[in-house]
Write an enzyme that holds these catalytic residues in place. Sequence first.
Site, PDB file in Angstrom:
ATOM      1  N   ASP A  84       4.469   9.487  -5.666  1.00 25.36           N
ATOM      2  CA  ASP A  84       3.575   8.594  -4.659  1.00 25.36           C
ATOM      3  C   ASP A  84       4.237   8.380  -3.428  1.00 25.36           C
ATOM      4  OD1 ASP A  84       5.262   6.767  -5.453  1.00 25.36           O
ATOM      5  OD2 ASP A  84       3.953   5.480  -6.663  1.00 25.36           O
ATOM      6  N   ASN A 104       1.966  -5.037 -13.323  1.00 31.11           N
ATOM      7  CA  ASN A 104       0.499  -4.654 -14.095  1.00 31.11           C
ATOM      8  C   ASN A 104       0.474  -3.615 -14.964  1.00 31.11           C
ATOM      9  OD1 ASN A 104       0.587  -2.838 -12.090  1.00 31.11           O
ATOM     10  ND2 ASN A 104      -1.054  -3.761 -10.933  1.00 31.11           N
ATOM     11  N   HIS A 144       1.237  -0.444 -14.006  1.00 30.23           N
ATOM     12  CA  HIS A 144       1.038   1.057 -13.079  1.00 30.23           C
ATOM     13  C   HIS A 144       2.229   1.856 -13.398  1.00 30.23           C
ATOM     14  CE1 HIS A 144       2.907  -0.991  -9.262  1.00 30.23           C
ATOM     15  NE2 HIS A 144       3.530   0.163  -9.338  1.00 30.23           N
TER      16      HIS A 144
HETATM   17  C1  GLP Z   1       6.417   0.843  -7.158  1.00 31.43           C
HETATM   18  C2  GLP Z   1       5.919   2.452  -7.246  1.00 31.43           C
HETATM   19  C3  GLP Z   1       6.121   2.590  -8.996  1.00 31.43           C
HETATM   20  C4  GLP Z   1       7.369   2.058  -9.380  1.00 31.43           C
HETATM   21  C5  GLP Z   1       6.852   0.700  -9.516  1.00 31.43           C
HETATM   22  C6  GLP Z   1       7.981  -0.374 -10.043  1.00 31.43           C
HETATM   23  O1  GLP Z   1       5.043   0.498  -6.397  1.00 31.43           O
HETATM   24  N1  GLP Z   1       4.993   3.132  -6.843  1.00 31.43           N
HETATM   25  O2  GLP Z   1       6.407   4.200  -8.855  1.00 31.43           O
HETATM   26  O3  GLP Z   1       7.486   2.369 -10.683  1.00 31.43           O
HETATM   27  O4  GLP Z   1       6.522   0.141  -8.370  1.00 31.43           O
HETATM   28  O5  GLP Z   1       9.028  -0.661  -9.009  1.00 31.43           O
HETATM   29  P1  GLP Z   1      10.280  -1.408  -9.321  1.00 31.43           P
HETATM   30  O6  GLP Z   1      11.152  -0.368  -9.973  1.00 31.43           O
HETATM   31  O7  GLP Z   1      10.620  -1.729  -7.725  1.00 31.43           O
HETATM   32  O8  GLP Z   1      10.176  -2.558 -10.154  1.00 31.43           O
END
Ligand code: GLP
Length: 222
Positions: free
Chosen positions: A64, A123, A125
């Site tokens: 992304d 959440n 995602h």
């Molecule tokens: C971000 C990315 C995701 C990632 C998630 C968790 O928004 N778009 O690909 O897995 O959030 O991030 P973190 O590892 O900093 O908790």
Amino acid sequence: MITIEYLKNYDEMSQYVATLVGKLIDVGTPLNLGTPTGGTPIGMYKKLVNTGLNWNNVHTFNLDEYVGIDKKHPQSYHKFMWDNLHAYVGLNPYKIHFPHLEYDMEIEALGGLDLTILGIGTNGHIAFNEPGSSFSSVTRIVNLSQQTIMDNSRFFDSINQVPTQAITMGLHTIMKSRQVILMGQGEKKLDILKRALWGMVTEDIPASILQYHPNLRVFYCD
Ligand code: GLP
């Protein structure tokens, strides 16, 4: 039931996943790697770039990218990938891929994703597929949820600077990857991992689609 593999700490989880990825790179056959951003995979990238692997056979496909900030912005995922991986491994620029509206076609034309590494949002995602994303979604532009904007505001000077949109691989795009690794760190992530992997499969928890993936490994550390 899907197994959540517990590692002793962040260093061990990073090392474990880096070793798995390193072994695939070392085989030397073409490898299409789906690459995540966020805090969780940073340790894994650190381990990976210190191994002297030959990346000639690898293409990376980012999950992304934010919409509305420049590639050179300190928080862009282009910049993240450069700082954490691309600057070290000498990949030819044509082997570095970021999402665009015909990304799924590009991925297929290059042979499909072999391994996709994922983190998870609080959440549920994955990539930027927020709750409510269709299980049949492909790469597209999405609105970020308030929760994600809040979670990611720690990387920006203020919450107002967090982009409200992103372009992301879809859930269908991710599910087509031949292998998937999901990583989570910290109690907040353990809770959502359990709900996603052991609860009902629902578009309200995007990561729950991974219950249907035939080749998934999940790693967690406190
Ligand atoms: C971000 C990315 C995701 C990632 C998630 C968790 O928004 N778009 O690909 O897995 O959030 O991030 P973190 O590892 O900093 O908790």
